[in-house]
Design a protein around this motif. Structure first.
Motif, PDB file in Angstrom:
ATOM      1  N   PHE A 179      42.713  35.994  34.682  1.00 23.33           N
ATOM      2  CA  PHE A 179      42.111  37.255  35.141  1.00 23.33           C
ATOM      3  C   PHE A 179      40.577  37.185  34.991  1.00 23.33           C
ATOM      4  CE2 PHE A 179      41.593  42.041  34.547  1.00 23.33           C
ATOM      5  CZ  PHE A 179      41.827  42.324  35.883  1.00 23.33           C
ATOM      6  N   PRO A 180      39.943  36.361  35.827  1.00 20.82           N
ATOM      7  CA  PRO A 180      38.485  36.215  35.734  1.00 20.82           C
ATOM      8  C   PRO A 180      37.745  37.133  36.709  1.00 20.82           C
ATOM      9  CG  PRO A 180      39.358  34.562  37.207  1.00 20.82           C
ATOM     10  CD  PRO A 180      40.527  35.419  36.794  1.00 20.82           C
ATOM     11  N   CYS A 181      36.440  37.245  36.532  1.00 20.91           N
ATOM     12  CA  CYS A 181      35.595  37.839  37.571  1.00 20.91           C
ATOM     13  C   CYS A 181      34.335  36.995  37.727  1.00 20.91           C
ATOM     14  CB  CYS A 181      35.256  39.293  37.274  1.00 20.91           C
ATOM     15  SG  CYS A 181      34.206  39.558  35.852  1.00 20.91           S
ATOM     16  N   ALA A 182      33.772  37.038  38.936  1.00 17.28           N
ATOM     17  CA  ALA A 182      32.490  36.369  39.175  1.00 17.28           C
ATOM     18  C   ALA A 182      31.397  37.243  38.562  1.00 17.28           C
ATOM     19  CB  ALA A 182      32.273  36.207  40.675  1.00 17.28           C
ATOM     20  N   ILE A 183      30.309  36.632  38.123  1.00 16.84           N
ATOM     21  CA  ILE A 183      29.248  37.394  37.448  1.00 16.84           C
ATOM     22  C   ILE A 183      27.947  37.364  38.258  1.00 16.84           C
ATOM     23  CG2 ILE A 183      30.233  37.028  35.159  1.00 16.84           C
ATOM     24  CD1 ILE A 183      28.164  34.827  34.671  1.00 16.84           C
ATOM     25  N   ASP A 184      27.027  38.239  37.850  1.00 12.94           N
ATOM     26  CA  ASP A 184      25.778  38.345  38.609  1.00 12.94           C
ATOM     27  C   ASP A 184      24.730  37.332  38.132  1.00 12.94           C
ATOM     28  OD1 ASP A 184      25.799  39.735  36.238  1.00 12.94           O
ATOM     29  OD2 ASP A 184      24.425  41.299  36.900  1.00 12.94           O
ATOM     30  N   ARG A 185      25.195  36.133  37.887  1.00 10.97           N
ATOM     31  CA  ARG A 185      24.330  34.979  37.643  1.00 10.97           C
ATOM     32  C   ARG A 185      24.957  33.828  38.382  1.00 10.97           C
ATOM     33  NH1 ARG A 185      21.109  35.015  33.110  1.00 10.97           N
ATOM     34  NH2 ARG A 185      21.013  37.098  32.248  1.00 10.97           N
ATOM     35  N   ASP A 190      32.562  44.350  41.582  1.00 20.56           N
ATOM     36  CA  ASP A 190      33.290  45.381  40.829  1.00 20.56           C
ATOM     37  C   ASP A 190      34.800  45.143  40.726  1.00 20.56           C
ATOM     38  OD1 ASP A 190      30.907  46.689  40.322  1.00 20.56           O
ATOM     39  OD2 ASP A 190      31.029  47.858  42.170  1.00 20.56           O
ATOM     40  N   HIS A 191      35.220  43.921  40.914  1.00 21.40           N
ATOM     41  CA  HIS A 191      36.638  43.581  40.782  1.00 21.40           C
ATOM     42  C   HIS A 191      36.811  42.347  39.893  1.00 21.40           C
ATOM     43  CE1 HIS A 191      36.830  46.115  44.345  1.00 21.40           C
ATOM     44  NE2 HIS A 191      38.151  46.139  44.241  1.00 21.40           N
ATOM     45  N   ALA A 192      37.987  42.253  39.303  1.00 19.81           N
ATOM     46  CA  ALA A 192      38.399  40.994  38.685  1.00 19.81           C
ATOM     47  C   ALA A 192      39.641  40.529  39.449  1.00 19.81           C
ATOM     48  CB  ALA A 192      38.712  41.190  37.206  1.00 19.81           C
ATOM     49  N   MET A 193      39.955  39.239  39.342  1.00 17.78           N
ATOM     50  CA  MET A 193      41.054  38.698  40.145  1.00 17.78           C
ATOM     51  C   MET A 193      42.203  38.286  39.258  1.00 17.78           C
ATOM     52  SD  MET A 193      38.420  36.321  42.165  1.00 17.78           S
ATOM     53  CE  MET A 193      37.182  36.705  40.947  1.00 17.78           C
ATOM     54  N   MET A 194      43.386  38.814  39.584  1.00 18.62           N
ATOM     55  CA  MET A 194      44.567  38.357  38.879  1.00 18.62           C
ATOM     56  C   MET A 194      45.193  37.271  39.735  1.00 18.62           C
ATOM     57  SD  MET A 194      48.000  40.367  38.029  1.00 18.62           S
ATOM     58  CE  MET A 194      48.890  40.141  36.519  1.00 18.62           C
ATOM     59  N   LEU A 195      45.175  36.062  39.208  1.00 16.69           N
ATOM     60  CA  LEU A 195      45.615  34.905  40.002  1.00 16.69           C
ATOM     61  C   LEU A 195      46.811  34.235  39.347  1.00 16.69           C
ATOM     62  CD1 LEU A 195      45.119  32.581  42.165  1.00 16.69           C
ATOM     63  CD2 LEU A 195      43.619  31.543  40.444  1.00 16.69           C
ATOM     64  N   ASN A 196      47.837  33.982  40.151  1.00 18.65           N
ATOM     65  CA  ASN A 196      48.946  33.138  39.721  1.00 18.65           C
ATOM     66  C   ASN A 196      48.573  31.700  40.103  1.00 18.65           C
ATOM     67  OD1 ASN A 196      51.287  31.509  39.952  1.00 18.65           O
ATOM     68  ND2 ASN A 196      52.579  33.335  39.975  1.00 18.65           N
ATOM     69  N   CYS A 197      48.330  30.865  39.115  1.00 19.39           N
ATOM     70  CA  CYS A 197      47.777  29.536  39.385  1.00 19.39           C
ATOM     71  C   CYS A 197      48.820  28.565  39.914  1.00 19.39           C
ATOM     72  CB  CYS A 197      47.108  28.972  38.127  1.00 19.39           C
ATOM     73  SG  CYS A 197      45.745  30.005  37.586  1.00 19.39           S
ATOM     74  N   ASP A 198      50.075  28.984  39.959  1.00 22.76           N
ATOM     75  CA  ASP A 198      51.113  28.140  40.551  1.00 22.76           C
ATOM     76  C   ASP A 198      51.209  28.413  42.048  1.00 22.76           C
ATOM     77  OD1 ASP A 198      53.214  26.363  40.748  1.00 22.76           O
ATOM     78  OD2 ASP A 198      54.706  27.941  40.448  1.00 22.76           O
ATOM     79  N   THR A 199      51.387  29.683  42.399  1.00 18.25           N
ATOM     80  CA  THR A 199      51.566  30.019  43.813  1.00 18.25           C
ATOM     81  C   THR A 199      50.232  30.288  44.515  1.00 18.25           C
ATOM     82  OG1 THR A 199      51.663  32.369  43.286  1.00 18.25           O
ATOM     83  CG2 THR A 199      53.750  31.178  43.277  1.00 18.25           C
ATOM     84  N   LEU A 200      49.180  30.503  43.742  1.00 21.10           N
ATOM     85  CA  LEU A 200      47.854  30.887  44.234  1.00 21.10           C
ATOM     86  C   LEU A 200      47.847  32.270  44.890  1.00 21.10           C
ATOM     87  CD1 LEU A 200      46.366  27.487  45.472  1.00 21.10           C
ATOM     88  CD2 LEU A 200      46.239  28.562  43.224  1.00 21.10           C
ATOM     89  N   GLU A 201      48.885  33.045  44.607  1.00 20.59           N
ATOM     90  CA  GLU A 201      48.835  34.449  45.028  1.00 20.59           C
ATOM     91  C   GLU A 201      47.866  35.172  44.103  1.00 20.59           C
ATOM     92  OE1 GLU A 201      53.292  35.344  46.691  1.00 20.59           O
ATOM     93  OE2 GLU A 201      52.946  35.184  44.554  1.00 20.59           O
ATOM     94  N   TYR A 202      47.087  36.078  44.687  1.00 19.72           N
ATOM     95  CA  TYR A 202      46.141  36.781  43.829  1.00 19.72           C
ATOM     96  C   TYR A 202      45.940  38.214  44.302  1.00 19.72           C
ATOM     97  CZ  TYR A 202      42.553  36.084  47.428  1.00 19.72           C
ATOM     98  OH  TYR A 202      41.839  36.098  48.590  1.00 19.72           O
ATOM     99  N   ARG A 203      45.362  38.976  43.405  1.00 17.04           N
ATOM    100  CA  ARG A 203      45.141  40.390  43.669  1.00 17.04           C
ATOM    101  C   ARG A 203      43.764  40.744  43.122  1.00 17.04           C
ATOM    102  NH1 ARG A 203      47.214  45.162  41.380  1.00 17.04           N
ATOM    103  NH2 ARG A 203      48.237  44.131  39.633  1.00 17.04           N
TER     104      ARG A 203
END
Ligand code: GLA
Length: 397
Positions: free
Chosen positions: A53-59, A191-204
């Protein structure tokens, strides 16, 4: 506190580009950007097919780039002294153990796909602190992949760029990382974080609505040693653990295993306690990611903070990737009354902690924790307030 970083000085960077590589034609270089990332929860689960559950940052990293058409590839950075000029025949090999291997590894991925490049001038400039576990290297890989795809009009989709950047790291640089970092810096959304299933690569994409709370990163500034080999050790320990589990259960990945299932096959681990504890972290951490996202969606940040805490304990005790400075920063953070949660983020062995705390306490947090951390370890921490940001993009000029 380091709030949002200074915007990039495009005039200065364009001048530097021309000084470095010369000025040909009236057009300036094209400019692209990829961010760094912070992982909020779900650590070391990506290479086991688990949840993150990561997010990209403003750097991030800026790349000024132009095609040369002469089979020469030139690389420079405002962050490192080392530069390189390589001909087309030389770019398939690593360049010592320098930063240049990140773009080289990506360029190699284009070659592997039969996509031909005819020379590039590349200048990078970043404001992600190096070695802080905020994916400055993934940011360089992804900005390179994104820029080349755009410049040449190859039409690869973002997920392909993610995979190419991860492969650059795995096959060229030699770090057996999972997909999380390259995914987060490519797919980030403001303003979002990503919930990623690293097996199927499905994400939200999950709105990161924090209300009166803030995310603050604290950099241990601990020198990271043996980082890469210890990381690769964890990857193989998890593979070993999966082998034990599969003696009895038909599961494709450790990420698909529940804690109850792990308990049911505990005897298969015989006396390999290390492998068992690694698997235990993976199972409990996956459950924590699911619970944390639900808590966030219910605006229950207290629970989110508790899950961060449990994640740190598991990374420290079961996965053994923490360090005394990281543990000190986490304990000192938790002594602060306005902190809901604190944990190491990224690979560990140094780098940063991620902290969830009241907006109003951000300054006192930095002051009190910073001072006590110095007393306890002799090290000076840096603090960054971050905003969840967009992934790779052409940089607006
Ligand atoms: C590093 C790796 C990622 C991930 C994290 C730990 O950042 O590059 O793939 O494994 O460590 O969660």
């Amino acid at each position: 506190m380091n709030h949002s970083p200074e915007p990039f000085d495009m005039q200065r960077l364009t001048r530097r580009f021309h000084e470095q590589f010369g000025k040909t034609g009236p057009a300036g270089p094209s400019v692209f950007h990829a961010p760094g990332r912070v992982n909020l929860i779900g650590e070391h689960t990506d290479y086991t097919g688990g949840m993150v559950f990561p997010c990209a940052i403003d750097r991030g990293n800026l790349m000024l780039v132009r095609r040369t058409g002469n089979d020469q590839f030139r690389f420079a950075s405002t962050n490192f002294d080392l530069m390189a000029q390589l001909s087309k025949d030389e770019i398939g090999q690593t360049y010592g153990d320098s930063w240049i291997n990140y773009p080289l590894g990506v360029i190699d991925q284009f070659r592997i796909r039969g996509l031909k490049l005819d020379g590039l001038d590349c200048l990078y400039s970043g404001n992600v602190p190096n070695g802080a576990g905020l994916s400055s290297s993934a940011s360089i890989e992804v900005v390179t992949a994104f820029a080349i795809n755009e410049l040449y009009g190859f039409g690869l989709d973002r997920m392909e760029l993610v995979k190419m950047s991860q492969a650059a790291e795995n096959d060229f640089v030699g770090m057996q990382c999972g997909i999380m970092d390259q995914f987060a810096v490519t797919m980030g959304l403001e303003d979002h974080a990503m919930m990623l299933n690293c097996d199927t690569l499905e994400y939200r994409q999950v709105p990161l609505v924090l209300g009166d709370f803030a995310i603050v990163l604290a950099n241990t500034n601990q020198r990271r040693e043996l980082n890469e080999s210890a990381y690769n050790d964890r990857v193989s320990e998890c593979a070993r653990a999966l082998g034990y589990v599969q003696q009895t259960l038909n599961v494709p990945t450790l990420g698909a295993l529940s804690e109850a299932e792990l308990e049911s096959v505990k005897t298969s681990f015989a006396d390999d306690d290390i492998a068992y504890r690694r698997a235990k972290h993976i199972c409990t951490e996956n459950a924590r990611v699911n619970a944390a996202v639900i808590a966030l969606e219910n605006s229950d940040l207290q629970t989110f903070g508790k899950l961060m805490q449990a994640s740190h304990t598991s990374l420290k005790d079961d996965f053994s990737v923490s360090s005394p400075p990281l543990n000190a920063l986490v304990s000192l953070a938790m002594e602060h009354p306005d902190v809901l949660g604190s944990r190491l983020t990224g690979a560990g062995f140094g780098g940063c902690t991620v902290n969830l705390l009241s907006n109003s306490a951000v300054d006192s947090f930095q002051q009190v924790v910073g001072e006590r951390y110095r007393d306890a370890t002799g090290l000076t921490a840096d603090f960054y307030s971050i905003r969840p940001s967009n992934g790779a993009e052409e940089y607006p000029q």
